[in-house]
Design an enzyme around this catalytic site. Structure first.
Site, PDB file in Angstrom:
ATOM      1  N   LYS A   1       0.859  -1.186   0.000  1.00 15.83           N
ATOM      2  CA  LYS A   1       0.000   0.000   0.000  1.00 15.83           C
ATOM      3  C   LYS A   1       0.888   1.226   0.000  1.00 15.83           C
ATOM      4  CE  LYS A   1      -4.475   0.973   0.343  1.00 15.83           C
ATOM      5  NZ  LYS A   1      -5.650   0.132   0.036  1.00 15.83           N
TER       6      LYS A   1
ATOM      7  N   GLY B   1     -20.421   6.856   3.221  1.00 18.25           N
ATOM      8  CA  GLY B   1     -19.331   7.117   2.269  1.00 18.25           C
ATOM      9  C   GLY B   1     -19.923   7.167   0.871  1.00 18.25           C
TER      10      GLY B   1
ATOM     11  N   GLY C   1     -18.028   8.061  -2.026  1.00 19.03           N
ATOM     12  CA  GLY C   1     -16.961   8.168  -3.024  1.00 19.03           C
ATOM     13  C   GLY C   1     -17.155   7.077  -4.062  1.00 19.03           C
TER      14      GLY C   1
END
Ligand code: GLU
Length: 409
Positions: A103, A214, A216
């Site tokens: 990541k 959320g 997004g």
């Protein structure tokens, strides 16, 4: 509140108590193979030089090249990136792709940068890390606040530095830059396939009332996908505000409002049956399915006993901490864990990487025809493993993943 990496390690300790693995694998998974911090200088539009902090954590590559997104956020730090890289290692194993876990991130609020500053920053991250990246070494992708356009800049920068123009160094690219059809909606679509595979077992074989935290990429696409399948989206929220309608929101209209104004704020004013709702209230409202699709640690020991959903599907990474897991398990609220529920994103990233290396272009239908059985098979395996060990689905997924990494190391 636990920081994300402590939470990840609490989950690892828990699985080591439930199932006996060789000591080696648990020890290896307690830290990443390496974590790298870089300084990225950017000449800002006003002529000043600003130094940003960037990260790449390469957690585990037993199953294949490190794989995982890059997050741009003001509160991103190395501990968060380490946790996310750990979860990527397990996620790739759960969905059965030949990839390891990594990541990346940059501590930045991208909304405060101009487009040219953002491009310089993104190219700068690749410049600092180009030695460790590569189609067979480490393959980044989008995450929170990173877009297909950013992936295109990064792939281009990598090509300029190394001469490798396959594009396979990074996934989530725009279609014209070698991206895969279906990658944009893959996280939510994969979550939906997992839900479909498990819904009978979760007692949700009906039209569900769904609340989504959320809005997004993952959350907004989930709202559209679940609504198109006939479910009722009763509430959605973004970082600033939320809207609720017990009769069901018209998601198309909500999306139009968000696009036009940049937020959900003000939507309920002119809409019959709609009221505003805070993030906290959304999480605690009565519904069949709650989908956290934003950040870590939104359900903790402080609010776990106030959750009224019948089941939770984690499209975000790490939204429930391990203390809350215990409470939810006792309350009989099933959690479809992140490492399974949101693995559709990385699965289609793997398809993109594969297409780039073979110079192939699959249709959207081909992509989803491959994704659906992968998600369904993984969901069923996770369910069976959890049942055998009399534990929750997160631990079922962890057992499967760790066994797979252990067998291959
Ligand atoms: N950022 C996504 C995740 O957390 C996708 C990673 C990828 O496609 O490599 O799973």
């Amino acid at each position: 509140m636990q920081d994300p990496f402590s939470n990840a390690m609490a989950q690892l300790n828990k699985v080591a108590k439930i199932k006996s693995f060789g000591d080696d694998i648990i020890s290896r998974l307690r830290q990443p193979n390496r974590d790298i911090k870089v300084s990225i200088p950017v000449r800002m539009d006003d002529g000043t030089l600003k130094i940003f902090e960037g990260y790449r954590v390469e957690y585990n590559n037993v199953l294949g090249p490190y794989k995982g997104g890059i997050r741009y956020h003001a509160s991103t730090n190395i501990s968060e990136v380490k946790a996310l890289a750990f979860w990527m290692s397990l996620k790739c194993a759960v969905i059965g792709i030949p990839m390891g876990g990594g990541k990346g991130g940059i501590t930045v609020d991208p909304k405060l940068l101009s487009k040219s500053e953002l491009e310089k920053l993104s190219r700068g991250w690749v410049e600092k890390l180009s030695d460790i990246l590569g189609p067979h070494k480490d393959v980044p992708a989008p995450d929170v606040n990173t877009t297909a356009e950013i992936m295109a800049w990064m792939a281009d920068e990598y090509g300029k530095i190394t001469g490798d123009k396959t594009g396979a160094v990074i996934t989530g690219k725009p279609i014209e830059s070698g991206g895969s059809l279906g990658r944009d909606t893959a996280t939510a679509q994969g979550g939906f396939y997992a839900f479909e595979a498990l819904k009978e077992k979760l007692g949700l074989n009906k039209k569900c009332d769904v609340a989504i935290q959320g809005f997004g990429n993952a959350g907004a696409n989930a709202a559209e996908i679940w609504q198109a399948a006939g479910h009722k989206i009763v509430a959605v929220s973004d970082s600033k505000s939320g809207v609720c309608n017990r009769e069901g929101l018209n998601i198309e209209k909500v999306l139009q409002h968000k696009k036009a104004t940049g937020s959900l704020f003000g939507f309920s004013k002119d809409e019959r049956g709609c009221t505003d709702i805070t993030n906290e209230d959304l999480l605690e409202m009565e519904c069949d399915l709650l989908i956290p699709a934003a950040f870590e640690n939104v359900i903790t020991e402080h609010n776990a006993d106030k959750i009224h959903a019948k089941a939770i599907l984690e499209l975000a990474n790490g939204p429930i901490d391990s203390a809350a897991d215990e409470v939810l398990f006792k309350k009989n609220i099933t959690v479809v864990p992140d490492v399974l529920a949101n693995s559709g994103g990385v699965a289609v990233s793997y398809f993109e990487w594969d297409q780039n290396l073979k110079n192939e272009h699959w249709t959207r239908d081909e992509v989803f025809e491959k994704l659906q059985p992968m998600m369904a098979a993984s969901a069923n395996k996770v369910f069976e493993t959890a049942k055998i060990s009399n534990t929750d689905l997160r631990m079922g997924a962890f057992i499967l993943a760790i066994e797979s990494i252990e067998q291959n190391q």
